[in-house]
Scaffold this motif. Structure first.
Motif, PDB file in Angstrom:
ATOM      1  N   GLU A 140     -42.253  10.164  -7.400  1.00 49.35           N
ATOM      2  CA  GLU A 140     -41.192   9.599  -6.562  1.00 49.35           C
ATOM      3  C   GLU A 140     -40.269   8.694  -7.375  1.00 49.35           C
ATOM      4  OE1 GLU A 140     -38.812   8.586  -3.425  1.00 49.35           O
ATOM      5  OE2 GLU A 140     -40.316  10.174  -3.522  1.00 49.35           O
ATOM      6  N   ALA A 141     -40.832   7.920  -8.282  1.00 46.40           N
ATOM      7  CA  ALA A 141     -40.020   7.012  -9.087  1.00 46.40           C
ATOM      8  C   ALA A 141     -39.014   7.761  -9.945  1.00 46.40           C
ATOM      9  CB  ALA A 141     -40.926   6.153  -9.965  1.00 46.40           C
ATOM     10  N   ARG A 142     -39.270   9.020 -10.233  1.00 45.99           N
ATOM     11  CA  ARG A 142     -38.342   9.851 -11.005  1.00 45.99           C
ATOM     12  C   ARG A 142     -37.298  10.537 -10.123  1.00 45.99           C
ATOM     13  NH1 ARG A 142     -37.796   9.603 -16.605  1.00 45.99           N
ATOM     14  NH2 ARG A 142     -39.828   9.188 -17.546  1.00 45.99           N
ATOM     15  N   GLY A 143     -37.404  10.375  -8.806  1.00 49.52           N
ATOM     16  CA  GLY A 143     -36.480  11.063  -7.919  1.00 49.52           C
ATOM     17  C   GLY A 143     -36.812  12.521  -7.715  1.00 49.52           C
ATOM     18  N   ILE A 144     -38.071  12.888  -7.961  1.00 47.57           N
ATOM     19  CA  ILE A 144     -38.556  14.262  -7.786  1.00 47.57           C
ATOM     20  C   ILE A 144     -39.470  14.290  -6.571  1.00 47.57           C
ATOM     21  CG2 ILE A 144     -39.821  16.164  -8.848  1.00 47.57           C
ATOM     22  CD1 ILE A 144     -37.180  15.476 -10.250  1.00 47.57           C
TER      23      ILE A 144
END
Length: 496
Positions: free
Chosen positions: A171-175
């Motif tokens: 989630e922190a990677r925007g995935i």
């Protein structure tokens, strides 16, 4: 109004678009987008799923995903990206991480998060924003043919803490991550790729805890299992069951993200219902998207037509499809656009996790330089393992004096005798991969050990007694074992 050529009724443009949002399509090609797929995208196709057949190198993948988004910016581009031996991006320079069983053996959630971060960061650089991972299934039946080293382990608390780490890092990677296969594939003895799978346990023994943990961690997607659970619904696999997808998942677990089906061409669905009927029934049961992973777009069209026909006739409720499409749109608003800037990831996390897993069982054998290595393993699963890595290659990379053979089926007695002759006067390494499932490996292993009780035994699947265990067959797993066998400690700061 849009009237589908195959449907009996007229559908509004908005409802036609909603129905297309509920589909995820596979396709052939590495550069050009098929015209049929373009037409599906133009009408609102929710997503595409990439496989090894779509991957040549990183630049090509970036060009392909860019072309897809030029057709429609909110198209979701997805891939199976579990790590270890399960992945399709080797040609595109995927980070080498060891897979879930090894991460569970190392049991360091921070290390799991670092591996998930590497995988997600790499996806972001390629323009892929949906990862059908992590596996939330428990591996506690030795006969289970499909979960195995894809699982973090058998203990629900261990699996849950690693799921939370994986989901947060992705989630922190925007995935978008996707926990699978709800409500659990670990209690079966059948691979649903090949036939109907059944989990006969009572409700209280089902493997729901990891999925509760994933939902509580905010996982944006779950994938359903093509498994029948008589305790929940004796008549339908989970993918087609309103009781499981609606009452249990939406009701008791409170999940409001996107529920996507496993691939409809898997025989547990295709042989009994057919892909087209499977799409219609799954969406009616509560799925938000259905995956048609095969590259034959006529199969996707047949699924689409079945959904449109059912909407036109009233067999499939308009409200159900609008609800599903709304969830997909929300997901696309959040994840369809890849981040503009991708921070670097820790390239050493995967190798370190693989090494820690190998060492997790305590004592290690002494190095065996110049060994003869016999690597026994089943042929790669057509839907999962695309790397084809072998232990001999990894050992020879570190110890050029080593030699040996890799076997994916039972050899004759003459071959076993030749192996023993070739290994005479040098250390012998015998590696098996899930010999409990593949009896031929056990026979070859026993014949070799009977003649050479001094041989070093290695397990590259689930751990086996008295063996040096890698907990997986990804390249990182095999290299970590090779380092032990060759007596070649890693250089500080080096990546595999």
């Amino acid at each position: 109004m849009i009237r589908d050529a195959h449907g009996p009724g007229a559908l509004s443009e908005s409802l036609d678009e909603a129905a297309h949002r509920c589909l995820v399509a596979g396709f052939d090609g590495t550069t050009a987008v098929p015209d049929t797929l373009k037409r599906l995208v133009d009408r609102g196709l929710g997503g595409v799923i990439l496989f090894t057949r779509n991957i040549r190198d990183a630049d090509q993948v970036r060009e392909l995903t860019g072309t897809l988004r030029e057709l429609r910016p909110d198209l979701l581009v997805a891939i199976d990206n579990e790590g270890g031996g399960i992945g399709h991006l080797v040609g595109a320079g995927a980070p080498e991480v060891p897979g879930n069983q090894a991460l569970g053996a190392a049991d360091d959630p921070a290390l799991t998060a670092a591996c998930a971060d590497a995988l997600a960061g790499h996806l972001a650089t390629l323009g892929i924003t949906v990862s059908y991972a992590p596996v939330a299934d428990l591996q506690h039946r030795p006969e289970n043919p499909i979960v195995r080293t894809r699982s973090f382990g058998a203990d629900p608390d261990l699996v849950s803490r690693h799921l939370r780490a994986w989901i947060a890092a992705t989630e922190a990677r925007g995935i978008a991550s996707c926990a699978k296969h709800f409500p659990g594939h670990g209690g079966t003895v059948t691979d649903s790729h090949h036939e109907t799978a059944v989990d006969p346990r009572p409700y209280g023994e089902l493997d729901l805890a990891p999925f509760r943990a994933a939902v509580d961690a905010g996982v944006p997607m779950l994938m359903s299992a093509h498994v029948v659970f008589p305790a929940l619904d004796p008549d339908h696999p989970a993918t087609l069951s309103p009781r499981i997808l609606g009452d249990l998942l939406r009701g008791r677990l409170g999940f409001d993200g996107v529920l996507v089906s496993d691939a409809l061409e898997m025989k547990a669905i295709a042989d009994r219902y057919g892909e087209a009927a499977g799409a219609r029934i799954a969406l009616a049961a509560g799925a938000d998207q259905v995956i048609v992973a095969v590259p034959h777009l006529e199969t996707t069209l047949a699924c689409r037509d079945a959904v449109l026909d059912a909407l036109g006739s009233g067999e499939l409720a308009r409200e159900r499809i609008e609800e599903a499409a709304a969830r997909v749109r929300r997901l696309a608003q959040r994840y369809a656009t890849p981040p503009a800037v991708v921070a670097p990831w820790d390239a050493d996390a995967g190798p370190e996790a693989a090494r820690r897993a190998v060492r997790s069982r305590g004592g290690l054998p002494s190095p065996v330089p110049g060994a003869y290595v016999v690597d026994l393993f089943p042929p790669p699963h057509p839907a999962l393992n695309w790397g084809g890595e072998d232990l001999l290659t990894e050992v020879r990379t570190l110890d050029p004096a080593a030699t040996g053979t890799a076997l994916t089926s039972e050899p004759g007695e003459a071959v076993v005798a030749e192996v023993l002759r070739a290994a005479a006067g040098r250390p012998l390494v015998v590696a098996v991969c899930d010999s409990g499932l593949y009896a031929w490996q056990g026979r070859v292993r026993d014949a070799l050990l009977a003649a050479r009780p001094d041989a070093v035994l290695v397990s590259t699947g689930l751990p086996e007694a008295a063996a040096l265990c890698s907990y997986g067959r990804g390249r990182a797993n095999l290299r970590a074992v090779a380092e032990v066998l060759a007596g070649s400690p890693p250089t500080a700061g080096s990546a595999l």
